[in-house]
Each structure stands twice: as C-alpha cells, then as structure tokens.
Motif scaffolding. Structure first.
Motif, PDB file in Angstrom:
ATOM      1  N   GLY A   1       0.772  -1.235   0.000  1.00 21.97           N
ATOM      2  CA  GLY A   1       0.000   0.000   0.000  1.00 21.97           C
ATOM      3  C   GLY A   1       0.801   1.282   0.000  1.00 21.97           C
ATOM      4  N   GLY A   2       2.081   1.232   0.300  1.00 20.48           N
ATOM      5  CA  GLY A   2       2.862   2.454   0.400  1.00 20.48           C
ATOM      6  C   GLY A   2       3.333   3.032  -0.916  1.00 20.48           C
ATOM      7  N   LEU A   3       3.124   2.321  -2.021  1.00 18.38           N
ATOM      8  CA  LEU A   3       3.605   2.810  -3.313  1.00 18.38           C
ATOM      9  C   LEU A   3       2.689   3.918  -3.829  1.00 18.38           C
ATOM     10  CD1 LEU A   3       4.498  -0.591  -5.032  1.00 18.38           C
ATOM     11  CD2 LEU A   3       5.929   0.852  -3.574  1.00 18.38           C
ATOM     12  N   ARG A   4       3.299   5.016  -4.273  1.00 18.59           N
ATOM     13  CA  ARG A   4       2.501   6.162  -4.701  1.00 18.59           C
ATOM     14  C   ARG A   4       2.807   6.624  -6.131  1.00 18.59           C
ATOM     15  NH1 ARG A   4      -0.182   4.541  -1.484  1.00 18.59           N
ATOM     16  NH2 ARG A   4      -0.859   5.392   0.519  1.00 18.59           N
ATOM     17  N   THR A   5       4.049   6.508  -6.569  1.00 20.27           N
ATOM     18  CA  THR A   5       4.403   7.034  -7.894  1.00 20.27           C
ATOM     19  C   THR A   5       4.606   5.890  -8.883  1.00 20.27           C
ATOM     20  OG1 THR A   5       6.807   6.998  -7.553  1.00 20.27           O
ATOM     21  CG2 THR A   5       5.601   8.933  -6.742  1.00 20.27           C
ATOM     22  N   ASP A   6       4.570   6.234 -10.155  1.00 16.75           N
ATOM     23  CA  ASP A   6       4.784   5.238 -11.203  1.00 16.75           C
ATOM     24  C   ASP A   6       6.142   4.570 -11.058  1.00 16.75           C
ATOM     25  OD1 ASP A   6       2.342   6.003 -12.140  1.00 16.75           O
ATOM     26  OD2 ASP A   6       3.096   7.062 -13.916  1.00 16.75           O
ATOM     27  N   ASP A   7       7.167   5.387 -10.811  1.00 14.02           N
ATOM     28  CA  ASP A   7       8.515   4.833 -10.697  1.00 14.02           C
ATOM     29  C   ASP A   7       8.639   3.908  -9.486  1.00 14.02           C
ATOM     30  OD1 ASP A   7       9.375   6.082 -12.977  1.00 14.02           O
ATOM     31  OD2 ASP A   7      10.342   7.759 -11.946  1.00 14.02           O
ATOM     32  N   GLN A   8       7.978   4.243  -8.399  1.00 14.20           N
ATOM     33  CA  GLN A   8       8.003   3.361  -7.226  1.00 14.20           C
ATOM     34  C   GLN A   8       7.393   1.995  -7.548  1.00 14.20           C
ATOM     35  OE1 GLN A   8       5.882   5.681  -4.323  1.00 14.20           O
ATOM     36  NE2 GLN A   8       7.746   6.551  -3.430  1.00 14.20           N
ATOM     37  N   ILE A   9       6.305   1.995  -8.303  1.00 14.49           N
ATOM     38  CA  ILE A   9       5.634   0.739  -8.659  1.00 14.49           C
ATOM     39  C   ILE A   9       6.524  -0.097  -9.574  1.00 14.49           C
ATOM     40  CG2 ILE A   9       3.654  -0.256  -9.859  1.00 14.49           C
ATOM     41  CD1 ILE A   9       2.099   2.315  -8.957  1.00 14.49           C
ATOM     42  N   VAL A  10       7.112   0.541 -10.579  1.00 16.84           N
ATOM     43  CA  VAL A  10       8.000  -0.183 -11.495  1.00 16.84           C
ATOM     44  C   VAL A  10       9.207  -0.730 -10.744  1.00 16.84           C
ATOM     45  CG1 VAL A  10       9.529   0.034 -13.491  1.00 16.84           C
ATOM     46  CG2 VAL A  10       7.252   1.101 -13.537  1.00 16.84           C
ATOM     47  N   THR A  11       9.792   0.087  -9.876  1.00 21.69           N
ATOM     48  CA  THR A  11      10.946  -0.360  -9.092  1.00 21.69           C
ATOM     49  C   THR A  11      10.582  -1.543  -8.207  1.00 21.69           C
ATOM     50  OG1 THR A  11      11.934   1.841  -9.070  1.00 21.69           O
ATOM     51  CG2 THR A  11      12.644   0.321  -7.346  1.00 21.69           C
ATOM     52  N   TYR A  12       9.411  -1.486  -7.593  1.00 26.03           N
ATOM     53  CA  TYR A  12       8.980  -2.583  -6.727  1.00 26.03           C
ATOM     54  C   TYR A  12       8.917  -3.893  -7.504  1.00 26.03           C
ATOM     55  CZ  TYR A  12       6.182  -5.539  -3.702  1.00 26.03           C
ATOM     56  OH  TYR A  12       5.744  -6.595  -2.939  1.00 26.03           O
ATOM     57  N   TYR A  13       8.255  -3.902  -8.643  1.00 28.78           N
ATOM     58  CA  TYR A  13       8.118  -5.148  -9.394  1.00 28.78           C
ATOM     59  C   TYR A  13       9.441  -5.587 -10.023  1.00 28.78           C
ATOM     60  CZ  TYR A  13       3.173  -5.777  -8.620  1.00 28.78           C
ATOM     61  OH  TYR A  13       1.972  -6.012  -8.019  1.00 28.78           O
ATOM     62  N   THR A  14      10.295  -4.640 -10.349  1.00 27.60           N
ATOM     63  CA  THR A  14      11.639  -4.998 -10.824  1.00 27.60           C
ATOM     64  C   THR A  14      12.400  -5.733  -9.726  1.00 27.60           C
ATOM     65  OG1 THR A  14      11.701  -3.083 -12.314  1.00 27.60           O
ATOM     66  CG2 THR A  14      13.810  -4.104 -11.734  1.00 27.60           C
ATOM     67  N   GLN A  15      12.296  -5.237  -8.510  1.00 25.16           N
ATOM     68  CA  GLN A  15      12.963  -5.897  -7.377  1.00 25.16           C
ATOM     69  C   GLN A  15      12.343  -7.250  -7.066  1.00 25.16           C
ATOM     70  OE1 GLN A  15      12.694  -2.871  -4.337  1.00 25.16           O
ATOM     71  NE2 GLN A  15      14.551  -1.821  -5.022  1.00 25.16           N
ATOM     72  N   VAL A  16      11.020  -7.361  -7.201  1.00 27.23           N
ATOM     73  CA  VAL A  16      10.363  -8.659  -7.011  1.00 27.23           C
ATOM     74  C   VAL A  16      10.883  -9.667  -8.031  1.00 27.23           C
ATOM     75  CG1 VAL A  16       8.166  -9.902  -7.263  1.00 27.23           C
ATOM     76  CG2 VAL A  16       8.254  -7.813  -5.908  1.00 27.23           C
ATOM     77  N   ALA A  17      10.948  -9.260  -9.302  1.00 32.82           N
ATOM     78  CA  ALA A  17      11.422 -10.156 -10.351  1.00 32.82           C
ATOM     79  C   ALA A  17      12.859 -10.595 -10.097  1.00 32.82           C
ATOM     80  CB  ALA A  17      11.301  -9.468 -11.712  1.00 32.82           C
ATOM     81  N   GLU A  18      13.698  -9.665  -9.636  1.00 29.80           N
ATOM     82  CA  GLU A  18      15.082 -10.023  -9.311  1.00 29.80           C
ATOM     83  C   GLU A  18      15.133 -10.993  -8.138  1.00 29.80           C
ATOM     84  OE1 GLU A  18      16.746  -6.208  -8.561  1.00 29.80           O
ATOM     85  OE2 GLU A  18      17.051  -5.726 -10.703  1.00 29.80           O
ATOM     86  N   LEU A  19      14.239 -10.781  -7.172  1.00 29.50           N
ATOM     87  CA  LEU A  19      14.206 -11.614  -5.966  1.00 29.50           C
ATOM     88  C   LEU A  19      13.836 -13.061  -6.278  1.00 29.50           C
ATOM     89  CD1 LEU A  19      14.163 -11.584  -2.723  1.00 29.50           C
ATOM     90  CD2 LEU A  19      11.682 -11.323  -3.001  1.00 29.50           C
ATOM     91  N   ILE A  20      12.800 -13.244  -7.094  1.00 26.47           N
ATOM     92  CA  ILE A  20      12.279 -14.612  -7.311  1.00 26.47           C
ATOM     93  C   ILE A  20      12.883 -15.279  -8.537  1.00 26.47           C
ATOM     94  CG2 ILE A  20      10.140 -14.056  -6.097  1.00 26.47           C
ATOM     95  CD1 ILE A  20       8.710 -13.838  -8.761  1.00 26.47           C
TER      96      ILE A  20
END
Length: 307
Positions: free
Chosen positions: A112-131
């Motif tokens: 829920g803490g994601l607010r900007t487009d770049d934050q959302i893209v960064t989050y999923y980029t990090q998820v993809a790197e993680l898994i």
C-alpha cells in the motif's frame, strides 16, 4: 507440473480455504473443492489469494494447504499461489516453498505504500530479481491495495520483466485498461489478462480482449460457460447465461460479506462441509441467508427458461 504461460486463458478460480467451525483447516473439503472446480471447467486454480483468507494462516498452514491442493490437482491445471507480503523476506520464503511443492507461479500485489509510477516499477523490478525465473502474476486490485497502477505502468512492467506473464486485472472501472494494453504497439510481447471482481464485468472484459477470469464465484461454471461461448463467437448466448447469474454475483460482491456469502453457497452445494470463516470473520444473518436462497431459486428458474 502444468505451467503458467502467456497463453493462460479460461477460468483460474480463486480457491477458498475451508475451515472447521473450531478454526482448523478442513482438508477433506479442500479435496472436494478441487474436484468441483475442475469439474466446473476451471483451467487453473489460484490459492491463498485475498479471498482465500491467506493472512489468517500460519506459514506451516499455508504450506499444508498448497501441498494438499497440488496433490489433488495432480498436474491437470496450473496452480498459482498468492505470495503478497509487506516484506521481501516473506515473499522470497513463500515463493521458494510453493515452487518446491509444484506451483506453476506466484501472484504478487503491490504494498500500500507505493505512490508514484517509478516506485511501482521499481517494486516489481525488485520482485522479479528476488524470485528469479519464477513466473508471476501482477495483481492490480486498487480497491484492496490502495495502489493505482496506470495502464502505461503495467505496460512498462510487462515489457521490461519477462517473468511477468499475466495481469490479474481487478480495477473498477478498468475496461479501458484492457483496451489500452491490447492496442497494437503498447506491449512488445503478449501477456495473459485474467480479470477479477467476481466476474461482474466478464462479458465486457472478454469483448475488450481479456483471456478469461481469475476470480471467485460460488458458481464458477457460469464463468467457464460465458468464456467458452465468447471464444466461439456466440456472444449473445454468453450474455444470456451471464444475466441469469448476475443477481447472485452482484449480491456476492458486497464488501465485507462476499466471502461469507460464497462459503455459504459452497456449503449449501455440498462442496465444503462448513461455511465458517476463520476468526475474525463475518457471519451471515438469517435474513441474508434467506436472501441468498431466494436468489439461487430465481437463478435456477431462469436457467431452466434458457434451456
């Protein structure tokens, strides 16, 4: 293992988690539930989604439920497991656990803490790197997460992250998102689009280019039938079938009551033994149960008229 691919289509039913009245997981009902979903035409299952009461389970219970369902499925359809969590350590641990058990992929909603487009893209980029190479479903459900993901951001994620194979589209209203993503040149590669919201907008979503549904409803055979008719071009028949179920689908979508209604119907149909939610959870009043019963009776009458 039946794989999750960009061609995922049909009905990926969001499975409930059956409980005994004392709160224990009802594994026997899990078995009947899996058989019922597959007999109803499910082309996949999604376990530990938001309507699966995942936050109420311990890690051990989550493992046991996923293992039981995968054993019952026997590789006949892909099984996606929700692994959304506040932190990456838990996402990583859950992903490794369910993939080792034989899951086809995982589903991740944004925190829920994601607010900007770049934050959302960064989050999923990090998820993809993680898994790593684990296929994942991007869950876009702003009503529950509070995170608004613009269509262009979904396109950025899908284009940049090859392990993002599917969008669980659950924005409301969100039909324009589907149209945008299916527009030529927006995506550099195709991804599957499976829709939520209890199937309330399924005919329109299919007409906009969705591949099917990834959601729950106490009558998943409705969604399977609607999608099958749309796939063969008989949209009028698909709409007629949808309309017969719509009053009950609408009633089931009440915030705070939807899961209790769904479990009540599944228990009434003999699929799960008990309608109980694990505490804390809502329970239906006698009047609400009577209203559901009346809607089911009306639905059965309409289906007989359709033939």
């Amino acid at each position: 293992m039946n794989e999750l691919t960009i061609k995922a289509a049909g009905v990926f039913v969001i499975a409930v988690t059956p409980f005994h009245p004392d709160g224990r997981i009802d594994m026997e009902s899990c078995d009947r539930m899996v058989d019922f979903y597959l007999d109803a035409g499910a082309t996949g299952l999604t376990v530990l989604g938001m309507m699966g009461e995942a936050p109420k389970l311990t890690v051990e219970e989550s493992r046991d439920v996923v293992a039981r369902i995968l054993t019952r499925v026997e590789g006949r359809v892909p099984v996606v497991v929700g692994v959304s969590a506040p932190g990456f350590a838990q996402i990583d641990a859950l992903t490794r656990m369910v993939m080792d058990l034989g899951a086809a992929g995982v589903m991740v909603a944004p925190p829920g803490g994601l607010r900007t487009d770049d934050q959302i893209v960064t989050y999923y980029t990090q998820v993809a790197e993680l898994i790593g190479d684990v296929p994942f479903v991007l869950q876009d459900f702003p009503l529950a997460t509070g995170v608004q993901i613009a269509p262009s951001v979904i396109a950025r994620i899908a284009n940049d992250l090859p392990t993002c194979l599917c969008l669980k589209h659950e924005d409301w209203p969100g039909l324009e998102k589907i149209t945008y993503l299916r527009k030529e040149g927006v995506l550099t590669r195709r991804i599957s689009i499976l829709c939520g919201n209890g199937g309330l907008f399924l005919p329109e979503e299919m007409a906009r280019g969705a591949d099917g549904a990834m959601t729950g409803f106490a009558y998943p055979e409705m969604m399977a039938s609607v999608i099958a008719h749309y796939a063969k071009g008989d949209m009028a028949r698909g709409q007629d079938i949808f309309n017969a179920y719509l009053p009950l689908a609408r009633f089931e979508q009440q915030p705070g009551m939807g899961l209790a209604i769904r479990k009540y119907i599944l228990a009434k149909r003999g699929i799960i033994a008990h309608a109980d939610l694990r505490k804390p959870g809502a329970a239906l009043s006698a009047q609400s149960r009577a209203e559901v019963d009346a809607l089911i009776e009306r639905q059965e009458h309409r289906l007989k008229e359709l033939g």
